[in-house]
Design a protein around this motif. Sequence first.
Motif, PDB file in Angstrom:
ATOM      1  N   HIS A 173      -4.356  -3.275  -5.718  1.00  0.00           N
ATOM      2  CA  HIS A 173      -5.800  -3.213  -5.518  1.00  0.00           C
ATOM      3  C   HIS A 173      -6.264  -1.770  -5.326  1.00  0.00           C
ATOM      4  N   ASN A 174      -5.492  -0.963  -4.637  1.00  0.00           N
ATOM      5  CA  ASN A 174      -5.847   0.453  -4.488  1.00  0.00           C
ATOM      6  C   ASN A 174      -5.802   1.182  -5.832  1.00  0.00           C
ATOM      7  N   ARG A 223       0.822  -1.215   0.000  1.00  0.00           N
ATOM      8  CA  ARG A 223       0.000   0.000   0.000  1.00  0.00           C
ATOM      9  C   ARG A 223       0.856   1.265   0.000  1.00  0.00           C
ATOM     10  N   ARG A 224       2.038   1.176   0.598  1.00  0.00           N
ATOM     11  CA  ARG A 224       2.993   2.283   0.524  1.00  0.00           C
ATOM     12  C   ARG A 224       4.230   1.763  -0.197  1.00  0.00           C
ATOM     13  N   TYR A 247      -1.742   0.225 -15.603  1.00  0.00           N
ATOM     14  CA  TYR A 247      -2.285  -1.123 -15.527  1.00  0.00           C
ATOM     15  C   TYR A 247      -1.843  -1.739 -14.199  1.00  0.00           C
ATOM     16  N   ALA A 248      -2.666  -2.613 -13.674  1.00  0.00           N
ATOM     17  CA  ALA A 248      -2.313  -3.279 -12.419  1.00  0.00           C
ATOM     18  C   ALA A 248      -2.755  -4.731 -12.476  1.00  0.00           C
ATOM     19  N   ILE A 249      -1.913  -5.608 -11.935  1.00  0.00           N
ATOM     20  CA  ILE A 249      -2.231  -7.033 -11.871  1.00  0.00           C
ATOM     21  C   ILE A 249      -2.837  -7.330 -10.505  1.00  0.00           C
ATOM     22  N   PRO A 250      -4.017  -7.911 -10.468  1.00  0.00           N
ATOM     23  CA  PRO A 250      -4.637  -8.213  -9.165  1.00  0.00           C
ATOM     24  C   PRO A 250      -3.905  -9.350  -8.476  1.00  0.00           C
TER      25      PRO A 250
END
Length: 363
Positions: free
Chosen positions: A268-269, A234-235, A253-256
């Motif tokens: 996720h954020n 998260r940080r 883009y982000a991979i879950p």
Amino acid sequence: MEDRWYLAALLRCPQVGSVRMQRLQSVCPAAKDIWSMTAAELRATGVLTDAAADALARHIQGDPNLPERIAEDCRRADVSMVTMENECYPLVLREIFDPPLVLYYRGTLLPDARRIGIVGARKFSGYGEAAALEFAEHLAAAGVTVVSGAARGIDTRAHRGALRGGRTVAVLGCGVDIAYPPENRRLLTEIVAADGAVLSEYAPGTQPLPMFFPARNRIISGLAEGVLVVEAARRSGSLITAEMALSEGREVYAIPGSIYSPQSGGCHNLIRAGARLVESPREILEEMHLVAQPRRSARAQLTPDEAHVYQVLSFDHALTMDEIIDSLPVSTTTSLPLLLLQMQLKGVIIENEMHAYRRAERN
């Protein structure tokens, strides 16, 4: 002495960044002329504060031969340097709010390459490692240059995956003649040898300092059409790169990941905030209007003995050598270390830090 070396020397002054220097050059375009100014003349431009003008004057007077030394350092280290006026300077990087006015690099710098940044956690899971390798390899094979920061963890895996399929660019927070982290010295050499590039806005000999890495991140996002975050807490510093990409209007883009993994929280954020969730490289390639290249199946590259080992392994769970031996015929176990080495060289399996092995691909 070319004007670009005076510009490079001026930018070595900590109080004068690229934004201030651009403003100064709007008044006095020739860096060589700025190099000859006194503190009073620098203050008279109206661009610098009195403190910044005094600091720049002390910088110039303290090392008047700095332009020549930077040029010589680059020559000795076989490092090239370009400014924004040079045709080799990457086109999309010119568009960001604070583009580096000089770029030092080793290797091949292509101004109009299609690029995607891939970043992530230094402490990663096997899942994140597999995703970084897979996405980077498939994107590179389709002609996309993978950009990352050569840091430990996901960055390193992204470069490794890209080298299997094509080109990659490493952006450093130090001079390009310095391997940081040290264990990536060979990786950086391989990137240059494979027609990629190792680049930085910092002159040869500049040591890695914490303050340089956020600035390095803007170059990673600035070089790319989009940024893929593989794993991030998260940080995380990776989120800084993603935020910079968003601020410049680039895709993120982000991979879950698993809801139980601390390395998934940052991704996720990002997805909650509007980043595009991706599950395969094909989704990014479609966004870029590129076509995925057909690839030879990993199984087709295996000898019969290697195929026995491959059958025992899975993509999701790494096995130790003892666990592999327990599942193999006795005739195969005697040559297992050699088989595993051969399969790693073919890129079909991966060994993790615990010396356990798993498949490199999902199928």
